[in-house]
Design a protein around this motif. Structure first.
Motif, PDB file in Angstrom:
ATOM      1  N   ALA A 111      -8.638   2.830   3.796  1.00 38.42           N
ATOM      2  CA  ALA A 111      -9.232   1.650   3.166  1.00 38.42           C
ATOM      3  C   ALA A 111     -10.728   1.581   3.458  1.00 38.42           C
ATOM      4  CB  ALA A 111      -8.543   0.390   3.675  1.00 38.42           C
TER       5      ALA A 111
ATOM      6  N   LYS B 208      -2.714   5.258   5.658  1.00 39.26           N
ATOM      7  CA  LYS B 208      -3.365   4.683   4.485  1.00 39.26           C
ATOM      8  C   LYS B 208      -4.858   4.508   4.775  1.00 39.26           C
ATOM      9  CE  LYS B 208       0.683   4.469   2.679  1.00 39.26           C
ATOM     10  NZ  LYS B 208       1.091   5.571   1.778  1.00 39.26           N
TER      11      LYS B 208
ATOM     12  N   ASP C 257      -0.775   2.799  10.807  1.00 39.20           N
ATOM     13  CA  ASP C 257      -0.378   2.712   9.402  1.00 39.20           C
ATOM     14  C   ASP C 257      -1.582   2.784   8.480  1.00 39.20           C
ATOM     15  OD1 ASP C 257       2.456   2.199   9.831  1.00 39.20           O
ATOM     16  OD2 ASP C 257       1.862   0.217  10.559  1.00 39.20           O
ATOM     17  N   LEU C 258      -2.733   2.326   8.979  1.00 40.76           N
ATOM     18  CA  LEU C 258      -3.881   2.081   8.115  1.00 40.76           C
ATOM     19  C   LEU C 258      -5.168   2.293   8.893  1.00 40.76           C
ATOM     20  CD1 LEU C 258      -5.155   0.670   5.488  1.00 40.76           C
ATOM     21  CD2 LEU C 258      -4.811  -1.484   6.716  1.00 40.76           C
TER      22      LEU C 258
ATOM     23  N   MET D 231       0.872  -1.179   0.000  1.00 36.11           N
ATOM     24  CA  MET D 231       0.000   0.000   0.000  1.00 36.11           C
ATOM     25  C   MET D 231       0.910   1.230   0.000  1.00 36.11           C
ATOM     26  SD  MET D 231      -2.752  -1.295   2.871  1.00 36.11           S
ATOM     27  CE  MET D 231      -1.451  -1.988   3.928  1.00 36.11           C
ATOM     28  N   GLY D 232       1.259   1.683  -1.185  1.00 35.18           N
ATOM     29  CA  GLY D 232       2.190   2.803  -1.285  1.00 35.18           C
ATOM     30  C   GLY D 232       3.535   2.431  -0.706  1.00 35.18           C
TER      31      GLY D 232
ATOM     32  N   ARG E  80      -8.260  11.705  -5.277  1.00 36.96           N
ATOM     33  CA  ARG E  80      -7.470  10.577  -4.805  1.00 36.96           C
ATOM     34  C   ARG E  80      -8.324   9.310  -4.833  1.00 36.96           C
ATOM     35  NH1 ARG E  80      -5.753   9.819   1.200  1.00 36.96           N
ATOM     36  NH2 ARG E  80      -5.594   7.719   0.329  1.00 36.96           N
TER      37      ARG E  80
ATOM     38  N   ASP F  54      -6.130   3.661  -0.681  1.00 33.22           N
ATOM     39  CA  ASP F  54      -4.849   2.944  -0.652  1.00 33.22           C
ATOM     40  C   ASP F  54      -5.080   1.440  -0.627  1.00 33.22           C
ATOM     41  OD1 ASP F  54      -3.023   5.316  -0.287  1.00 33.22           O
ATOM     42  OD2 ASP F  54      -4.342   5.566   1.453  1.00 33.22           O
TER      43      ASP F  54
END
Length: 355
Positions: free
Chosen positions: A132, A130, A108-109, A8-9, A154, A157
């Protein structure tokens, strides 16, 4: 079938297994940290995460925000270099505050469903976290992708496709749950994949996709990857692990359940959900109104004076092991669990090629 890391990136999870967020108190820092330590993506559920805090009843929001940091730090200590995130429901009151707290903690997410997270990019701002969204139909995928494209320029992610065999609150009507079974939902997944492909072409980079719902064997995992998934999201299999944060009596309820014990129930806020039939569930299904504690402000569309039972109370009972007074959320295949495993054993069984 050899699988690749989930990328993811600039974030990479070596193992393409995301542990689904389970609240209240089922997937906290202990479980998320253990999954991240094994190379997967560990997810902490933010739903009433502060229920163990001494001031939870008096200062629910503050207790929850404090616990977000505590549970993240616990997971990060277990997996210093692992991928750790939060599941934060759009339907939660103070959604924005929880998202900001998760970002400040270092997540992170952020995985977000129970409604479409249309404003999530705005809340996240310039942070590196990130994002989702969870979708269950091609229509919802089109809505969120189009909205983020037009308003924020955008794309996600990661996109999580959660199918009808998932546990907890479901993104389907009862009619859709009956319609989507087997190959018919595969067709919906492929339609979502086509929609994603259009935005990948527009933005010139890949949008990884995770498939979730009822995945509990290597064969089911392989099938998900064959449909084009970059990762699988698995929840129920991780309940019956040593590292799961739930009380042992909650785990044992899974081990004791039969196929006929897994039922669809209407939550107090109107969404269908999947849970294990128990004494509490019998009362709910019979139409009995169950007294509850003062409101803890969990869900937007809840009227405390009208609800048949309090979902916060019911899920806290579950996490504490008070299983006969609890709502025991589970996936469609939860009854297949027959022993307590480790997180490593679960991941190895889903991806045997990594052993």
């Amino acid at each position: 079938m050899k699988t690749a890391p989930l990328i993811m990136g600039n974030i990479k999870a070596e193992v393409p297994v995301i542990q689904g967020g389970m609240g209240v108190g089922i997937s906290l820092g202990g479980l998320a940290g253990a999954v991240a330590r094994e190379g997967g993506t560990g997810i902490i559920s933010a739903a009433q995460i502060g229920f163990k805090e001494p001031d939870f009843d008096r200062n629910t929001l503050e207790a929850n925000l404090r616990a977000i940091r505590k549970e993240y730090d616990k997971a990060r200590q277990a997996a210093p270099h692992g991928v750790i995130g939060f599941n934060i429901m759009v339907a939660m009151r103070h959604y924005e505050a929880y998202v900001r707290a998760a970002i400040e903690a270092g997540a992170d997410l952020i995985i977000s469903g129970a409604g479409l997270p249309t404003e999530l990019p705005k809340i996240a701002g310039d942070s590196a976290v990130k994002l989702a969204p969870i979708v269950s139909t091609d229509k919802s995928a089109q809505v969120i992708l189009k909205y983020w494209d037009r308003k924020y320029k955008r794309v996600p992610d990661l996109l999580v496709i959660e199918g009808p065999k998932a546990g907890g609150h479901l993104g389907f009507t009862r009619e859709q749950l009956e319609l989507f079974g087997g190959e018919s939902y595969d067709a919906e997944i492929l339609r979502i994949m086509d929609t994603v492909k259009g935005y990948e072409d527009r933005y010139g980079h890949k949008i990884p996709v995770a498939i979730a719902g009822g995945i509990e064997t290597a064969a089911q995992a392989a099938h998900a990857f064959s449909l084009g998934a970059d990762a699988i999201q698995v929840a129920s299999r991780f309940v019956t692990t040593e590292e799961c944060d739930a009380d042992i009596r909650y785990k044992e309820a899974y081990l004791k359940a039969g196929k006929e014990d897994i039922v669809i129930v209407k939550s107090p806020v109107g969404m269908p959900g999947r849970a294990i039939r128990n004494a509490f569930m019998e009362q709910v299904l019979s139409g009995k109104r169950i007294p509850h504690s003062p409101c803890h402000g969990c869900i937007h569309k809840c009227s405390p004076d009208e609800i048949p039972y309090c979902i916060t109370d019911a899920l806290i009972h579950a996490a504490r092991g008070e299983v006969e007074d609890a709502l025991l959320f589970c996936g469609a295949n939860a009854y297949k669990a027959d022993r307590i495993e480790t997180v490593k054993e679960v991941i190895d069984s889903l991806l045997p090629e990594r052993v």
